[in-house]
Design a protein around this motif. Structure first.
Motif, PDB file in Angstrom:
ATOM      1  N   ASN A   1     -22.318  36.336 -64.510  1.00 40.88           N
ATOM      2  CA  ASN A   1     -23.610  36.587 -63.851  1.00 40.88           C
ATOM      3  C   ASN A   1     -24.591  35.432 -63.944  1.00 40.88           C
ATOM      4  OD1 ASN A   1     -22.823  39.242 -63.081  1.00 40.88           O
ATOM      5  ND2 ASN A   1     -23.279  39.934 -65.157  1.00 40.88           N
ATOM      6  N   LEU A   2     -24.102  34.239 -64.291  1.00 41.06           N
ATOM      7  CA  LEU A   2     -24.953  33.046 -64.287  1.00 41.06           C
ATOM      8  C   LEU A   2     -24.193  31.911 -63.608  1.00 41.06           C
ATOM      9  CD1 LEU A   2     -27.555  31.559 -65.067  1.00 41.06           C
ATOM     10  CD2 LEU A   2     -26.473  30.989 -67.259  1.00 41.06           C
ATOM     11  N   LEU A   3     -24.706  31.485 -62.454  1.00 36.89           N
ATOM     12  CA  LEU A   3     -24.070  30.446 -61.649  1.00 36.89           C
ATOM     13  C   LEU A   3     -24.958  29.204 -61.616  1.00 36.89           C
ATOM     14  CD1 LEU A   3     -23.128  32.689 -58.580  1.00 36.89           C
ATOM     15  CD2 LEU A   3     -21.752  32.261 -60.615  1.00 36.89           C
ATOM     16  N   LEU A   4     -24.319  28.052 -61.468  1.00 38.79           N
ATOM     17  CA  LEU A   4     -25.041  26.775 -61.397  1.00 38.79           C
ATOM     18  C   LEU A   4     -24.505  25.989 -60.214  1.00 38.79           C
ATOM     19  CD1 LEU A   4     -26.813  24.434 -62.517  1.00 38.79           C
ATOM     20  CD2 LEU A   4     -24.855  23.821 -63.967  1.00 38.79           C
ATOM     21  N   GLY A   5     -25.416  25.421 -59.419  1.00 40.35           N
ATOM     22  CA  GLY A   5     -24.954  24.648 -58.275  1.00 40.35           C
ATOM     23  C   GLY A   5     -26.055  23.830 -57.640  1.00 40.35           C
ATOM     24  N   PRO A   6     -25.776  23.261 -56.478  1.00 38.83           N
ATOM     25  CA  PRO A   6     -26.743  22.444 -55.749  1.00 38.83           C
ATOM     26  C   PRO A   6     -27.476  23.265 -54.698  1.00 38.83           C
ATOM     27  CG  PRO A   6     -24.599  22.205 -54.740  1.00 38.83           C
ATOM     28  CD  PRO A   6     -24.433  23.213 -55.857  1.00 38.83           C
ATOM     29  N   LEU A   7     -28.363  22.614 -53.972  1.00 41.93           N
ATOM     30  CA  LEU A   7     -29.077  23.253 -52.875  1.00 41.93           C
ATOM     31  C   LEU A   7     -28.105  23.844 -51.858  1.00 41.93           C
ATOM     32  CD1 LEU A   7     -31.589  23.819 -51.089  1.00 41.93           C
ATOM     33  CD2 LEU A   7     -31.350  21.461 -50.235  1.00 41.93           C
ATOM     34  N   GLN A   8     -27.034  23.120 -51.579  1.00 45.14           N
ATOM     35  CA  GLN A   8     -26.059  23.557 -50.582  1.00 45.14           C
ATOM     36  C   GLN A   8     -25.562  24.970 -50.857  1.00 45.14           C
ATOM     37  OE1 GLN A   8     -25.464  21.437 -48.086  1.00 45.14           O
ATOM     38  NE2 GLN A   8     -24.079  22.813 -46.982  1.00 45.14           N
ATOM     39  N   ALA A   9     -25.425  25.308 -52.150  1.00 47.13           N
ATOM     40  CA  ALA A   9     -24.894  26.624 -52.520  1.00 47.13           C
ATOM     41  C   ALA A   9     -25.881  27.741 -52.235  1.00 47.13           C
ATOM     42  CB  ALA A   9     -24.527  26.626 -53.999  1.00 47.13           C
TER      43      ALA A   9
ATOM     44  N   VAL B   1     -28.750  29.335 -60.476  1.00 40.39           N
ATOM     45  CA  VAL B   1     -29.733  28.306 -60.833  1.00 40.39           C
ATOM     46  C   VAL B   1     -29.338  27.044 -60.073  1.00 40.39           C
ATOM     47  CG1 VAL B   1     -30.800  26.979 -62.689  1.00 40.39           C
ATOM     48  CG2 VAL B   1     -30.001  29.314 -63.124  1.00 40.39           C
ATOM     49  N   HIS B   2     -30.261  26.513 -59.277  1.00 38.22           N
ATOM     50  CA  HIS B   2     -29.919  25.319 -58.505  1.00 38.22           C
ATOM     51  C   HIS B   2     -31.110  24.377 -58.405  1.00 38.22           C
ATOM     52  CE1 HIS B   2     -32.109  25.644 -54.639  1.00 38.22           C
ATOM     53  NE2 HIS B   2     -32.063  26.959 -54.836  1.00 38.22           N
ATOM     54  N   CYS B   3     -30.803  23.107 -58.182  1.00 34.89           N
ATOM     55  CA  CYS B   3     -31.801  22.113 -57.787  1.00 34.89           C
ATOM     56  C   CYS B   3     -31.258  21.467 -56.523  1.00 34.89           C
ATOM     57  CB  CYS B   3     -32.060  21.106 -58.907  1.00 34.89           C
ATOM     58  SG  CYS B   3     -30.580  20.241 -59.494  1.00 34.89           S
ATOM     59  N   ASN B   4     -31.617  20.237 -56.217  1.00 35.66           N
ATOM     60  CA  ASN B   4     -31.139  19.617 -54.985  1.00 35.66           C
ATOM     61  C   ASN B   4     -29.655  19.278 -55.077  1.00 35.66           C
ATOM     62  OD1 ASN B   4     -30.907  18.394 -52.522  1.00 35.66           O
ATOM     63  ND2 ASN B   4     -32.484  16.868 -52.838  1.00 35.66           N
ATOM     64  N   GLY B   5     -29.304  18.499 -56.102  1.00 38.48           N
ATOM     65  CA  GLY B   5     -27.914  18.071 -56.223  1.00 38.48           C
ATOM     66  C   GLY B   5     -27.089  18.857 -57.223  1.00 38.48           C
ATOM     67  N   GLY B   6     -27.759  19.602 -58.117  1.00 40.92           N
ATOM     68  CA  GLY B   6     -27.030  20.326 -59.147  1.00 40.92           C
ATOM     69  C   GLY B   6     -26.369  19.406 -60.150  1.00 40.92           C
ATOM     70  N   ILE B   7     -26.931  18.222 -60.337  1.00 39.31           N
ATOM     71  CA  ILE B   7     -26.320  17.214 -61.204  1.00 39.31           C
ATOM     72  C   ILE B   7     -27.094  17.032 -62.511  1.00 39.31           C
ATOM     73  CG2 ILE B   7     -25.587  14.793 -61.392  1.00 39.31           C
ATOM     74  CD1 ILE B   7     -24.055  16.378 -59.305  1.00 39.31           C
ATOM     75  N   SER B   8     -28.423  16.960 -62.416  1.00 34.97           N
ATOM     76  CA  SER B   8     -29.220  16.615 -63.588  1.00 34.97           C
ATOM     77  C   SER B   8     -30.260  17.677 -63.950  1.00 34.97           C
ATOM     78  CB  SER B   8     -29.930  15.272 -63.355  1.00 34.97           C
ATOM     79  OG  SER B   8     -30.762  14.929 -64.437  1.00 34.97           O
ATOM     80  N   LEU B   9     -31.078  18.056 -62.978  1.00 36.69           N
ATOM     81  CA  LEU B   9     -32.244  18.892 -63.258  1.00 36.69           C
ATOM     82  C   LEU B   9     -31.873  20.332 -63.604  1.00 36.69           C
ATOM     83  CD1 LEU B   9     -35.282  18.883 -63.428  1.00 36.69           C
ATOM     84  CD2 LEU B   9     -35.396  19.167 -60.946  1.00 36.69           C
ATOM     85  N   SER B  10     -31.240  21.037 -62.680  1.00 39.14           N
ATOM     86  CA  SER B  10     -30.869  22.432 -62.970  1.00 39.14           C
ATOM     87  C   SER B  10     -29.842  22.545 -64.103  1.00 39.14           C
ATOM     88  CB  SER B  10     -30.369  23.132 -61.704  1.00 39.14           C
ATOM     89  OG  SER B  10     -29.285  22.459 -61.128  1.00 39.14           O
TER      90      SER B  10
END
Length: 226
Positions: free
Chosen positions: A36-44, A117-126
């Motif tokens: 129930n906790l997902l992480l990804g980029p804006l695209q997702a 939980v996402h940010c733009n790229g899902g690489i650093s911030l989120s």
């Protein structure tokens, strides 16, 4: 709420599933970090069909303020959003913002929801936020928490400033745990202190009464001699 696992279970949790073959295309998708906790980029976050198929109910949208026109809640009538406006720079204070994000995630999961939980790229911030969440949830070191998230979303790479804050947050959450785990000891110490203070007050009152009695006796003796 923290989860207690055996050492072997924790090791397996950190290592993650070993049968995943990471491909570049997966950077554009979200991955499950915890149930129930997902992480990804804006695209997702752009496909309503995909979000529904994943069971998403809540979305934490973390964005640089300059990206607000594109990184934004797209389906507010369908999902519950939390938007955090930050600066995607090494100087940005994430620790100050994390408690409200954690509260939002905890509440959603407790209600049976699923959080992306996402940010733009899902690489650093989120990923930095998710690493902090995993760290406190499982009471891990910052390194183990980072590895755990990275073993599920291989492309994450928090910047140097965020890594420094992850280290700092490990000390913060462990200190809070230490304080919270000794309420009885603090109460007992406080009671002992109050008891000691009461004993001292009783001793002072006894001494005062003795002085009064001595003074009264001396005055009576002086009166008799005169």
């Amino acid at each position: 709420m923290a989860v207690n696992l055996t050492e072997e279970q924790m090791r397996e949790m950190i290592q993650g599933p070993g049968d995943i073959e990471w491909s570049y295309e997966m950077r554009r998708q979200c991955q499950e970090i915890l149930p129930n906790l997902l992480l990804g980029p804006l695209q997702a976050s752009k496909s309503l069909e995909t979000l529904k198929s994943l069971g998403v109910t809540h979305i934490v949208c973390i964005r640089d303020v300059k990206e607000a026109f594109s990184v934004r809640p797209r389906f507010p009538e369908t999902f519950q959003y939390m938007v955090l406006d930050v600066a995607d720079s090494e100087e940005q204070n994430l620790i100050r913002l994390f408690p409200q994000a954690k509260q939002f995630i905890d509440k959603a999961i407790q209600q049976g929801g699923c959080v992306l939980v996402h940010c733009n790229g899902g690489i650093s911030l989120s990923p930095a936020f998710v690493v902090m969440y995993v760290m406190e949830h499982f009471r891990l070191s910052w390194e183990d928490a980072l590895h755990m998230v990275q073993n599920r979303r291989y492309c994450i790479s928090p910047n140097g400033g965020f890594l420094t804050q992850l280290k700092e947050y490990e000390s913060i959450y462990k200190a809070n745990l230490a304080v919270a785990s000794f309420p009885q000891q603090r109460n007992a110490t406080a009671r002992r202190k109050r008891t000691d203070e009461d004993d001292e007050d009783d001793e002072r009152r006894d001494e005062e009464r003795k002085r009064i009695l001595v003074d009264d006796n001396e005055e009576e003796d002086d009166a008799m001699e005169s």
